[in-house]
Design a protein around this motif. Structure first.
Motif, PDB file in Angstrom:
ATOM      1  N   PRO A  49       0.841  -1.197   0.000  1.00 34.37           N
ATOM      2  CA  PRO A  49       0.000   0.000   0.000  1.00 34.37           C
ATOM      3  C   PRO A  49       0.880   1.252   0.000  1.00 34.37           C
ATOM      4  O   PRO A  49       2.000   1.234   0.502  1.00 34.37           O
ATOM      5  CB  PRO A  49      -0.782  -0.130   1.291  1.00 34.37           C
ATOM      6  CG  PRO A  49       0.153  -0.857   2.208  1.00 34.37           C
ATOM      7  CD  PRO A  49       0.931  -1.816   1.342  1.00 34.37           C
ATOM      8  N   GLY A  50       0.357   2.320  -0.533  1.00 33.71           N
ATOM      9  CA  GLY A  50       1.089   3.580  -0.578  1.00 33.71           C
ATOM     10  C   GLY A  50       0.237   4.656  -1.201  1.00 33.71           C
ATOM     11  O   GLY A  50      -0.800   4.382  -1.825  1.00 33.71           O
ATOM     12  N   THR A  51       0.654   5.916  -1.031  1.00 33.15           N
ATOM     13  CA  THR A  51      -0.104   7.038  -1.572  1.00 33.15           C
ATOM     14  C   THR A  51      -0.329   6.856  -3.060  1.00 33.15           C
ATOM     15  O   THR A  51       0.595   6.518  -3.806  1.00 33.15           O
ATOM     16  CB  THR A  51       0.644   8.362  -1.324  1.00 33.15           C
ATOM     17  OG1 THR A  51       0.849   8.531   0.072  1.00 33.15           O
ATOM     18  CG2 THR A  51      -0.154   9.547  -1.861  1.00 33.15           C
ATOM     19  N   LEU A  52      -1.565   7.051  -3.515  1.00 34.02           N
ATOM     20  CA  LEU A  52      -1.925   6.904  -4.916  1.00 34.02           C
ATOM     21  C   LEU A  52      -0.990   7.763  -5.767  1.00 34.02           C
ATOM     22  O   LEU A  52      -0.914   8.979  -5.580  1.00 34.02           O
ATOM     23  CB  LEU A  52      -3.384   7.320  -5.113  1.00 34.02           C
ATOM     24  CG  LEU A  52      -3.991   7.100  -6.500  1.00 34.02           C
ATOM     25  CD1 LEU A  52      -3.887   5.643  -6.921  1.00 34.02           C
ATOM     26  CD2 LEU A  52      -5.451   7.549  -6.511  1.00 34.02           C
ATOM     27  N   ALA A  53      -0.279   7.129  -6.689  1.00 30.02           N
ATOM     28  CA  ALA A  53       0.807   7.808  -7.403  1.00 30.02           C
ATOM     29  C   ALA A  53       0.387   8.376  -8.743  1.00 30.02           C
ATOM     30  O   ALA A  53       1.198   9.023  -9.405  1.00 30.02           O
ATOM     31  CB  ALA A  53       1.977   6.831  -7.609  1.00 30.02           C
ATOM     32  N   VAL A  54      -0.851   8.170  -9.165  1.00 25.25           N
ATOM     33  CA  VAL A  54      -1.334   8.730 -10.426  1.00 25.25           C
ATOM     34  C   VAL A  54      -1.864  10.136 -10.130  1.00 25.25           C
ATOM     35  O   VAL A  54      -2.881  10.273  -9.448  1.00 25.25           O
ATOM     36  CB  VAL A  54      -2.437   7.852 -11.043  1.00 25.25           C
ATOM     37  CG1 VAL A  54      -2.831   8.384 -12.418  1.00 25.25           C
ATOM     38  CG2 VAL A  54      -1.985   6.400 -11.124  1.00 25.25           C
TER      39      VAL A  54
END
Length: 478
Positions: A49-54
């Motif tokens: 999981p991680g901050t949405l990169a788009v």
């Protein structure tokens, strides 16, 4: 069709279009995602999981979560190889479900990245190098220096060398690296070359941009020197010995310290604006353009502050050279050619074949004329004409007038227009390009230092608007 069957059909159509589903938490981290969305997220540098990169999807998710609203919108992204587009629906889940959002992507499409037109790409590279260059010059067709300016503290010597011995081929003022042959060389062999500048420990890159029509030999060149690294920021040591210490702090210490970061901001903003780093939504490109414009405005103000310190320094003087005012006006108009073309303004030089020889310092006269002609272009209506006329006055002194077709200057404005920080003269484009209020003040100080003067011809209140006329007067060359 019964209502229940109609709703079932609508649900089936939406499910058939659904390409990927994902869930985010209250910190906009992508927790789970179907394969297409997960791959795009990872291609943009994200992790699960991680901050949405788009970027576009992150903006929509953040808006939906913060406002508690459902959002449906088209989006585009770049995965490093192709353009990804689709239609995304963002559904806030509320605090009872963790405060995140459900992300549904429909109509998922992938298309190859469009190839940039080679001319457009070259223009973008030129714009970025112009923003990053700390030394710039105008060359004639034989690559001889007509005019050179430097904005870096460690490049001041090359400007002094040009002023002391002008009109040499530009390569005589610096040291080229990695080239076994000396001039004359075709300009294409020199574009992109590495060089060193006297007094600078940094390495520099050469840009030679031809001027004139694409076909045929160039009628001149724009020379840009771009450093490979920022100049180390000097430690600011304010001088408190007298009341002029504040202006010296701005001109001598603060201006060099700020100039390089501002140049980098402009260059990076231009990179984003021109989409050299990849596809970008139009509004983001416009934001970057606004940043670049603001940076260029700040850079101009730094130049004005540095000039202000120079002209107000005790004992400031100028060189006594033979100057053809007609030639100087022609060069200033050429430098501002792109600006006048952008506003469909014609710059007309009266009797361009008849020399008018005056005494003064050429680069200072050129500085004054660039300011006067630039103002005339800014304040004139589109499609109008700026007229430049040089002649010998009745008293034997030489004069050069710059006349526009704008609103003019009334007698009250004329009394204050050359005062420091004065911007009451005229409005330009709704005040968007009002400047620092120092350009005319500095120009007049330069004219006075050359034993001349700079005046504005006020408009008679009984006359219709006929534009403004600024008149530079210099002594004849003996």
């Amino acid at each position: 069709m019964p209502m229940a069957r109609f709703e079932d059909a609508a649900v089936n159509r939406q499910q058939s279009l659904l390409a990927a589903r994902g869930l985010t938490d209250d910190r906009d981290r992508l927790l789970t995602a179907d394969e297409p969305l997960a791959e795009l997220h990872e291609s943009c540098g994200g992790a699960m999981p991680g901050t949405l990169a788009v970027p576009e999807l992150l903006d929509l998710v953040r808006q939906g979560r913060e406002m508690g609203l459902r959002i449906a919108r088209e989006f585009t992204a770049f995965d490093g190889e192709e353009i990804v587009s689709g239609f995304v629906r963002v559904h806030p889940l509320g605090e009872e479900h963790g405060g995140g959002c459900e992300v549904l992507v429909e109509n998922w499409q992938r298309t190859p990245q469009a190839q940039t037109n080679s001319h457009e790409h070259a223009d973008r590279i030129d714009a970025i190098d112009r923003a990053a260059a700390e030394v710039s010059a105008r060359l004639d067709a034989r690559q001889q220096v007509q005019f050179l300016t430097s904005t870096a503290a460690d490049a001041a010597r090359i400007q002094d060398d040009v002023a002391a011995a002008p009109s040499k081929v530009w390569t005589e003022y610096l040291q080229l690296k990695g080239l076994a042959h000396q001039q004359p060389l075709h300009w294409r062999l020199l574009d992109g070359a590495k060089c060193t500048i006297p007094g600078s420990d940094r390495e520099w890159r050469v840009r030679l941009i031809p001027l004139g029509p694409a076909s045929g030999a160039p009628r001149g060149f724009e020379l840009l020197l771009v450093a490979d690294s920022p100049l180390a920021t000097p430690e600011i040591q304010p001088d408190t010995s007298d009341v002029t210490a504040h202006s010296r702090l701005i001109g001598s210490a603060l201006t060099p310290a700020l100039r390089q970061p501002v140049a980098r901001i402009i260059a990076n903003a231009e990179t984003i604006r021109t989409r050299l780093a990849g596809p970008l939504r139009t509004e983001y490109s416009e934001y970057a353009g606004n940043i670049a414009s603001a940076g260029q405005h700040l850079s101009g103000m730094l130049d004005d502050l540095a000039d202000l310190e120079v002209v107000e320094a005790p004992g400031f003087s100028t060189a006594d050279e033979q100057i053809d005012l007609v030639d100087a006006a022609r060069r200033a108009a050429s430098i501002l050619g792109v600006r006048s073309q952008d506003r469909n303004i014609s710059v007309r030089l009266v009797n361009p074949e008849k020399p008018v020889i005056a005494a003064g310092e050429f680069r200072r006269v050129l500085q004054i004329l660039i300011n006067l002609i630039g103002n005339a272009i800014a304040y004139s209506p589109e499609g109008s004409t700026v007229t430049i006329a040089a002649s010998r006055a009745v008293d034997g002194r030489m004069t050069l007038s710059v006349m526009d077709q704008g609103p003019g200057v009334d007698p009250e404005q004329a009394k204050r227009i050359f005062e420091k920080f004065e911007r009451l003269g005229r409005d330009s484009d709704g005040g968007k390009d009002s400047g620092s209020g120092l350009g005319l003040y500095i120009s007049r100080r330069l004219a006075l230092a050359m034993k001349g003067d700079l005046e504005v011809m006020p408009r008679d209140s009984s006359q219709e608007l006929t534009g403004a006329e600024f008149r530079l007067t210099l002594p004849a060359f003996q």
